[in-house]
Design a protein around this motif. Structure first.
Motif, short mmCIF file in Angstrom:
data_model
loop_
_atom_site.label_atom_id
_atom_site.label_comp_id
_atom_site.label_asym_id
_atom_site.label_seq_id
_atom_site.Cartn_x
_atom_site.Cartn_y
_atom_site.Cartn_z
N PRO A 193 0.84 -1.20 0.00
CA PRO A 193 0.00 0.00 0.00
C PRO A 193 0.87 1.26 0.00
CG PRO A 193 -0.73 -1.56 1.66
CD PRO A 193 0.58 -2.06 1.15
N GLN A 194 0.40 2.27 -0.69
CA GLN A 194 1.12 3.54 -0.74
C GLN A 194 0.19 4.66 -0.33
OE1 GLN A 194 3.38 4.43 -4.26
NE2 GLN A 194 3.82 2.28 -4.62
N GLY A 195 0.77 5.72 0.17
CA GLY A 195 0.02 6.90 0.55
C GLY A 195 0.26 8.02 -0.44
N LYS A 196 -0.62 8.99 -0.43
CA LYS A 196 -0.50 10.13 -1.33
C LYS A 196 0.56 11.06 -0.78
CE LYS A 196 -2.74 13.09 -4.37
NZ LYS A 196 -3.71 12.96 -5.43
N ALA A 197 1.55 11.36 -1.61
CA ALA A 197 2.61 12.29 -1.24
C ALA A 197 2.15 13.72 -1.53
CB ALA A 197 3.89 11.98 -2.01
N ARG A 198 2.69 14.66 -0.80
CA ARG A 198 2.36 16.07 -1.03
C ARG A 198 2.87 16.50 -2.40
NH1 ARG A 198 3.48 16.74 4.69
NH2 ARG A 198 1.62 17.58 5.65
N ALA A 199 2.15 17.43 -3.00
CA ALA A 199 2.61 18.01 -4.26
C ALA A 199 3.92 18.74 -4.01
CB ALA A 199 1.56 18.96 -4.82
N ARG A 200 4.81 18.68 -4.96
CA ARG A 200 6.11 19.36 -4.86
C ARG A 200 6.03 20.71 -5.57
NH1 ARG A 200 6.77 16.01 -1.28
NH2 ARG A 200 7.86 14.10 -1.60
N VAL A 201 6.71 21.69 -5.02
CA VAL A 201 6.75 23.02 -5.63
C VAL A 201 8.20 23.36 -5.95
CG1 VAL A 201 6.22 25.47 -5.29
CG2 VAL A 201 4.73 23.73 -4.30
N VAL A 202 8.42 23.79 -7.18
CA VAL A 202 9.76 24.21 -7.61
C VAL A 202 9.65 25.58 -8.26
CG1 VAL A 202 10.64 21.87 -7.93
CG2 VAL A 202 9.51 23.01 -9.82
N ARG A 203 10.76 26.28 -8.26
CA ARG A 203 10.80 27.59 -8.93
C ARG A 203 11.50 27.42 -10.27
NH1 ARG A 203 9.16 31.81 -5.83
NH2 ARG A 203 9.33 31.52 -3.59
N THR A 204 10.92 28.05 -11.27
CA THR A 204 11.53 28.01 -12.60
C THR A 204 12.62 29.07 -12.67
OG1 THR A 204 9.96 29.60 -13.51
CG2 THR A 204 9.34 27.27 -13.62
N LYS A 205 13.34 29.10 -13.77
CA LYS A 205 14.40 30.10 -13.96
C LYS A 205 13.85 31.52 -13.96
CE LYS A 205 17.38 26.98 -16.50
NZ LYS A 205 18.04 26.67 -17.76
N THR A 206 12.60 31.66 -14.31
CA THR A 206 11.96 32.98 -14.34
C THR A 206 11.43 33.38 -12.97
OG1 THR A 206 9.82 32.07 -14.96
CG2 THR A 206 11.31 32.69 -16.76
N GLY A 207 11.53 32.51 -11.98
CA GLY A 207 11.08 32.80 -10.63
C GLY A 207 9.64 32.38 -10.35
N LYS A 208 8.99 31.81 -11.34
CA LYS A 208 7.61 31.36 -11.19
C LYS A 208 7.59 30.03 -10.43
CE LYS A 208 3.56 30.34 -13.99
NZ LYS A 208 3.04 30.20 -15.35
N SER A 209 6.62 29.86 -9.52
CA SER A 209 6.47 28.61 -8.79
C SER A 209 5.56 27.66 -9.57
CB SER A 209 5.87 28.85 -7.41
OG SER A 209 6.76 29.57 -6.61
N VAL A 210 5.99 26.40 -9.66
CA VAL A 210 5.21 25.38 -10.36
C VAL A 210 5.09 24.18 -9.43
CG1 VAL A 210 5.11 23.87 -12.37
CG2 VAL A 210 6.10 26.15 -12.59
N SER A 211 3.86 23.65 -9.29
CA SER A 211 3.70 22.45 -8.46
C SER A 211 3.45 21.25 -9.36
CB SER A 211 2.56 22.63 -7.46
OG SER A 211 1.34 22.69 -8.13
N TYR A 212 3.87 20.08 -8.88
CA TYR A 212 3.68 18.85 -9.63
C TYR A 212 3.51 17.68 -8.66
CZ TYR A 212 8.51 17.63 -8.52
OH TYR A 212 9.66 17.31 -7.86
N THR A 213 2.86 16.62 -9.15
CA THR A 213 2.66 15.41 -8.37
C THR A 213 3.91 14.54 -8.51
OG1 THR A 213 0.29 15.49 -8.80
CG2 THR A 213 1.19 13.37 -8.08
N PRO A 214 4.46 14.04 -7.39
CA PRO A 214 5.65 13.18 -7.48
C PRO A 214 5.37 11.94 -8.34
CG PRO A 214 5.28 13.87 -5.22
CD PRO A 214 4.09 14.32 -6.01
N ASN A 215 6.40 11.49 -9.06
CA ASN A 215 6.26 10.35 -9.98
C ASN A 215 5.71 9.09 -9.31
OD1 ASN A 215 7.21 11.90 -12.08
ND2 ASN A 215 9.32 11.16 -11.89
N LYS A 216 6.17 8.80 -8.10
CA LYS A 216 5.72 7.59 -7.40
C LYS A 216 4.21 7.65 -7.13
CE LYS A 216 6.87 4.67 -3.44
NZ LYS A 216 7.65 4.51 -2.23
N THR A 217 3.71 8.81 -6.74
CA THR A 217 2.28 8.98 -6.50
C THR A 217 1.50 8.85 -7.79
OG1 THR A 217 2.59 10.37 -4.55
CG2 THR A 217 0.51 10.63 -5.72
#
Length: 146
Positions: free
Chosen positions: A11-35
């Motif tokens: 069984p696996q649990g839902k991981a939190r969405a990850r937030v990264v900053r792009t080169k332009t300084g914009k924040s982008v969130s994504y779902t981890p690959n394992k989830t």
């Protein structure tokens, strides 16, 4: 109407969405690959075992989830037997609510229109020789007690 299906593996649990900053300084969130991969496994298992049945969008639903973890090989025979018998239960990660979250979110648009239809949710964790998750979804008939 009631449906039941299983998902093989730990069984696996839902991981939190990850937030990264792009080169332009914009924040982008994504779902981890394992989830994302586990959510796809849940959808595939449901479609394969249930033939694509989808509850109507106005049906209230009851969902029961049983998550079975493998018994660690490092444990003694006595402890393994107690785990098999349900005398020792898994108080380890992932949390029960995160297991429910990944299953219910994965089934959005597949088993039901949206997980807001779920009015009752039960989750149990246990040990088994065969790690898996068993999910039962049942229509709650109007006027009946849950």
């Amino acid at each position: 109407m009631s449906v039941m299906f299983s998902i093989p593996g730990e069984p696996q649990g839902k991981a939190r969405a990850r937030v990264v900053r792009t080169k332009t300084g914009k924040s982008v969130s994504y779902t981890p690959n394992k989830t994302a991969a586990y959510e796809e496994l849940v959808r595939r298992c449901y479609r394969n075992q249930m033939g694509g049945y989808k509850f109507p969008s106005d049906y209230p639903l009851c969902v029961e989830i049983a998550a079975f973890f493998s018994i660690p090989q490092s444990k003694s025979k006595r402890v393994k037997e107690q785990m098999r018998e349900g005398k020792i239960l898994p108080t380890k990660k992932p949390d029960a609510d995160n297991i429910a979250k990944i299953i219910c979110d994965a089934l959005n648009g597949v088993a039901y229109a949206d997980d807001k239809q779920i009015i009752s949710l039960t989750i149990e964790k246990g040990y088994s020789l065969e790690p898996k998750v068993i999910v039962e979804i049942e229509e709650v008939r109007r006027g009946e007690n849950i």
